[in-house]
Write a protein that holds these residues in place. Sequence first.
Motif, PDB file in Angstrom:
ATOM      1  N   LEU A  14      -9.365  21.962  35.688  1.00  0.00           N
ATOM      2  CA  LEU A  14      -7.919  21.929  35.890  1.00  0.00           C
ATOM      3  C   LEU A  14      -7.191  22.796  34.863  1.00  0.00           C
ATOM      4  CD1 LEU A  14      -5.546  20.894  37.518  1.00  0.00           C
ATOM      5  CD2 LEU A  14      -5.561  18.825  36.108  1.00  0.00           C
ATOM      6  N   ASN A  38      -1.262  14.381  41.645  1.00  0.00           N
ATOM      7  CA  ASN A  38      -2.490  14.407  42.443  1.00  0.00           C
ATOM      8  C   ASN A  38      -3.332  13.166  42.189  1.00  0.00           C
ATOM      9  OD1 ASN A  38      -2.557  17.359  43.557  1.00  0.00           O
ATOM     10  ND2 ASN A  38      -1.932  17.532  41.436  1.00  0.00           N
ATOM     11  N   LEU A  41      -7.393  12.833  41.580  1.00  0.00           N
ATOM     12  CA  LEU A  41      -7.964  14.105  41.118  1.00  0.00           C
ATOM     13  C   LEU A  41      -8.948  13.886  39.975  1.00  0.00           C
ATOM     14  CD1 LEU A  41      -7.937  17.176  41.435  1.00  0.00           C
ATOM     15  CD2 LEU A  41      -6.066  17.241  39.784  1.00  0.00           C
ATOM     16  N   ILE A  48     -13.296  20.871  39.647  1.00  0.00           N
ATOM     17  CA  ILE A  48     -12.639  20.674  40.932  1.00  0.00           C
ATOM     18  C   ILE A  48     -13.349  21.565  41.954  1.00  0.00           C
ATOM     19  CG2 ILE A  48     -10.468  20.904  42.183  1.00  0.00           C
ATOM     20  CD1 ILE A  48      -9.102  20.488  39.409  1.00  0.00           C
ATOM     21  N   THR A  52     -10.269  22.235  47.460  1.00  0.00           N
ATOM     22  CA  THR A  52      -9.435  21.100  47.079  1.00  0.00           C
ATOM     23  C   THR A  52      -7.972  21.516  47.081  1.00  0.00           C
ATOM     24  OG1 THR A  52     -11.209  20.236  45.685  1.00  0.00           O
ATOM     25  CG2 THR A  52      -9.003  19.368  45.295  1.00  0.00           C
ATOM     26  N   LEU A  54      -4.229  21.048  45.818  1.00  0.00           N
ATOM     27  CA  LEU A  54      -3.566  20.536  44.620  1.00  0.00           C
ATOM     28  C   LEU A  54      -2.073  20.777  44.700  1.00  0.00           C
ATOM     29  CD1 LEU A  54      -5.840  22.047  41.827  1.00  0.00           C
ATOM     30  CD2 LEU A  54      -5.818  19.691  42.597  1.00  0.00           C
TER      31      LEU A  54
END
Length: 73
Positions: A14, A38, A41, A48, A52, A54
């Motif tokens: 992230l 999120n 998450l 991640i 995905t 976001l």
Amino acid sequence: MPTRITTRGRPLVLDEILAAEFGAELARTLLTATLDLNPGLAQLGAFIPPGTDLLLPDRPTVSATRTVVSLYG
């Protein structure tokens, strides 16, 4: 309004995503806001996976006032 992105390529951390969007310094301050936007998450783990979706928070507004410090009195 938050921005929706979809991760692509290799699994990413992230912090990498936020640094690419906002710069490294601002990324640190937006980490908690991104996790709040999120839910679930954090359960994906450190990386991640590609594909995905976001939500990224808005860029914070810059304060119009600055504190000026004089080094010479």
